[in-house]
Design a protein around this motif. Structure first.
Motif, mmCIF file in Angstrom:
data_model
loop_
_atom_site.group_PDB
_atom_site.id
_atom_site.type_symbol
_atom_site.label_atom_id
_atom_site.label_comp_id
_atom_site.label_asym_id
_atom_site.label_seq_id
_atom_site.Cartn_x
_atom_site.Cartn_y
_atom_site.Cartn_z
ATOM 1 N N ILE A 79 -4.577 -6.736 4.850
ATOM 2 C CA ILE A 79 -3.594 -6.136 4.611
ATOM 3 C C ILE A 79 -4.083 -4.763 4.972
ATOM 4 O O ILE A 79 -2.927 -4.374 5.376
ATOM 5 C CB ILE A 79 -2.920 -6.653 3.648
ATOM 6 N N CYS A 118 -6.875 -2.429 10.234
ATOM 7 C CA CYS A 118 -5.416 -2.219 11.529
ATOM 8 C C CYS A 118 -5.997 -2.531 12.486
ATOM 9 O O CYS A 118 -4.748 -2.603 13.307
ATOM 10 C CB CYS A 118 -4.806 -1.161 11.396
ATOM 11 N N GLU A 123 -6.295 -4.771 15.661
ATOM 12 C CA GLU A 123 -5.587 -5.789 15.978
ATOM 13 C C GLU A 123 -6.807 -7.400 16.460
ATOM 14 O O GLU A 123 -6.175 -8.412 15.858
ATOM 15 C CB GLU A 123 -4.402 -5.772 17.011
ATOM 16 N N LEU A 155 -7.820 -8.547 13.175
ATOM 17 C CA LEU A 155 -6.719 -9.975 12.600
ATOM 18 C C LEU A 155 -6.586 -10.860 13.289
ATOM 19 O O LEU A 155 -6.465 -11.748 12.128
ATOM 20 C CB LEU A 155 -5.475 -8.766 12.094
ATOM 21 N N PHE A 212 0.285 -10.957 8.360
ATOM 22 C CA PHE A 212 -0.728 -9.997 9.095
ATOM 23 C C PHE A 212 -1.506 -10.327 10.507
ATOM 24 O O PHE A 212 -1.394 -9.319 11.401
ATOM 25 C CB PHE A 212 -1.112 -8.809 7.819
ATOM 26 N N SER A 235 9.310 -12.793 9.330
ATOM 27 C CA SER A 235 8.256 -12.394 9.757
ATOM 28 C C SER A 235 8.825 -12.840 11.586
ATOM 29 O O SER A 235 8.425 -12.143 12.389
ATOM 30 C CB SER A 235 6.966 -12.365 9.991
ATOM 31 N N GLN A 256 9.825 -10.436 0.815
ATOM 32 C CA GLN A 256 8.498 -9.764 1.082
ATOM 33 C C GLN A 256 7.896 -8.587 0.036
ATOM 34 O O GLN A 256 7.001 -8.554 -0.501
ATOM 35 C CB GLN A 256 8.894 -8.609 2.534
ATOM 36 N N LYS A 267 0.560 0.132 7.440
ATOM 37 C CA LYS A 267 1.151 -1.324 7.609
ATOM 38 C C LYS A 267 2.365 -1.776 6.237
ATOM 39 O O LYS A 267 3.075 -1.809 6.997
ATOM 40 C CB LYS A 267 0.034 -2.240 7.375
ATOM 41 N N LEU A 298 6.210 -1.181 7.329
ATOM 42 C CA LEU A 298 7.191 -2.617 7.217
ATOM 43 C C LEU A 298 8.855 -3.105 6.728
ATOM 44 O O LEU A 298 9.261 -3.181 7.337
ATOM 45 C CB LEU A 298 5.746 -3.968 6.242
#
Length: 443
Positions: free
Chosen positions: A124, A127, A129, A132, A166, A216, A340, A361, A365
């Motif tokens: 969560i 940041c 990518e 993640l 995420f 998502s 969500q 984030k 969202l």
């Protein structure tokens, strides 16, 4: 005076220091002496100890004793729930991830649950990518196998949903995580002979985890063959013996209808010649079951949720909800946003509002800006930008009759890549403009 009568300077200092030490030891347990006029209610206040830093708890994850690692994981959860610590997590990402995996593989049931929660928080907050994507790539097979073991199932479902939401970089990866949960929810769909009945609590958690991932996805990106039995399955769950399972099922049906791609969840809808009639018939059947559930419910929270779903199927409009954060209203007007919100609030607990204030984030969202002020007076500035455009060159399509099957595919891929590039440029322009506008907001 004789030399014998004189005290040696060094021995005199030693005796003086020794007597001072004795006095200090004797007065250690005494209350301080109050001077005249001092308040007699005075009590010596102990100096508060400094809170331990996140680095201290990270070092404790290397402890051999499981109880120490459990203590460290619980403390990390407490810290990350109250403050984000983005920079430290980015710098020590690998340590957090792989020590969490170590606890997940070798720890007690409690340690596994705590490590799953820490990894979820990591997904969560982080940041980057690439990082993640690494969380997704490493965790997905571990969680897939873990669900088969039957231990710490609830936390595994939650962690899988968070990591898939995420951490996935495209729709195929998101659907892979959804498939793992769907096989767990509905093993008959894959002819699994080793099926076992889940408790209502586990079934509800699995449904909401699957729905969270579905929020998502854009409907047109969904696979045509993976979810054909979803509508029939959730419709049957409306007659389940547990009311919470029935509520989860009715929310699932509402979200499926909201995607606008009912044919991907209901194989009967593939008959397009009679599609509208079949959709209306399904809607009436669902409404009939929902109204029976509404009459059979006594809990105020369940009644409210069922009433919202009934209203949606009657008008195809979501009533929505609102939440006040930092004096600003977070307004939601669709099922996917409400699911969500519900899922993340349950995962973050008391830390949800804190994350909404600081976690960009989550702000992105929910399209929420905690720094934006309400327009209380006449508008002083009106943007002169009506729309943002991107110009690009797209050659005419070649005659399909003159192309081989392989060349047709290459042509399609090439043209799609040009469109995707232009779309990315357009989104980048939108983002830059949004950032420029947000920098003008004040508390």
């Amino acid at each position: 005076m004789s030399r014998r009568d004189k005290a040696h300077p060094s021995s005199s200092r030693k005796r003086s220091q020794k007597s001072n030490d004795i006095l200090l030891r004797r007065s250690a347990g005494r209350k301080p002496v109050l001077a005249a006029g001092d308040d007699e209610s005075y009590e010596e206040v102990p100096r508060p100890s400094q809170p331990k830093r996140l680095s201290h708890y990270l070092e404790m994850l290397y402890e051999k004793r499981g109880s120490k690692r459990e203590e460290a994981l619980a403390s990390i959860i407490e810290v990350l729930t109250c403050r984000l610590e983005n920079d430290y997590l980015e710098e020590n990402f690998a340590t957090f991830l792989y020590r969490g995996l170590n606890s997940l593989e070798k720890g007690s049931s409690k340690e596994k649950q705590l490590s799953l929660h820490v990894i979820g928080l990591l997904a969560i907050i982080i940041c980057c990518e690439d990082k993640l994507s690494e969380v997704y790539r490493v965790l997905l097979p571990v969680l897939s196998e873990g669900l088969k073991s039957g231990t710490t199932t609830l936390k595994m479902l939650n962690c899988l949903a968070i990591v898939g939401f995420f951490g996935s970089t495209n729709s195929e990866e998101t659907e892979s995580a959804m498939q793992i949960i769907w096989k767990f929810i509905h093993p008959e769909s894959v002819n699994d002979v080793n099926t076992k009945k889940h408790s209502p609590e586990v079934l509800v958690a699995a449904i909401y985890s699957w729905l969270f991932l579905l929020t998502s996805m854009e409907g047109w990106r969904l696979s045509h063959n993976s979810w054909n039995g979803a509508v029939c399955y959730f419709s049957n769950l409306l007659e389940h013996g547990d009311k919470l399972v029935r509520v989860a099922a009715c929310e699932a049906l509402a979200l499926i209808f909201e995607t606008g791609n009912l044919d991907k969840f209901w194989k009967e809808a593939k008959d397009h010649s009679n599609y509208s009639h079949m959709q209306q018939s399904l809607r009436e059947n669902i409404l009939k079951k929902l109204k029976c559930l509404y009459l059979d419910t006594r809990s105020e929270n369940i009644t409210k949720k069922v009433c919202e779903v009934v209203n949606y199927f009657e008008s195809f409009q979501c009533l929505g909800t609102s939440l006040t954060i930092n004096g600003k209203d977070l307004k939601l007007s669709s099922w996917y946003q409400m699911i969500q919100l519900q899922f993340l609030k349950n995962f973050l607990n008391d830390g949800f509002k804190i994350h909404m204030k600081e976690n960009e984030k989550l702000q992105h969202l929910f399209e929420f800006n905690p720094r934006r002020i309400k327009n209380l007076g006449p508008e002083l500035y009106v943007s002169t930008t009506d729309k943002i455009t991107v110009r690009f060159f797209l050659p005419e399509e070649r005659n399909a009759e003159t192309l081989t099957k392989e060349n047709k595919k290459k042509e399609r891929v090439w043209r799609n890549s040009l469109l995707e590039k232009a779309r990315t440029q357009l989104m980048s322009k939108h983002r830059r403009m949004s950032e420029e506008m947000n920098c003008c907001d004040y508390d």
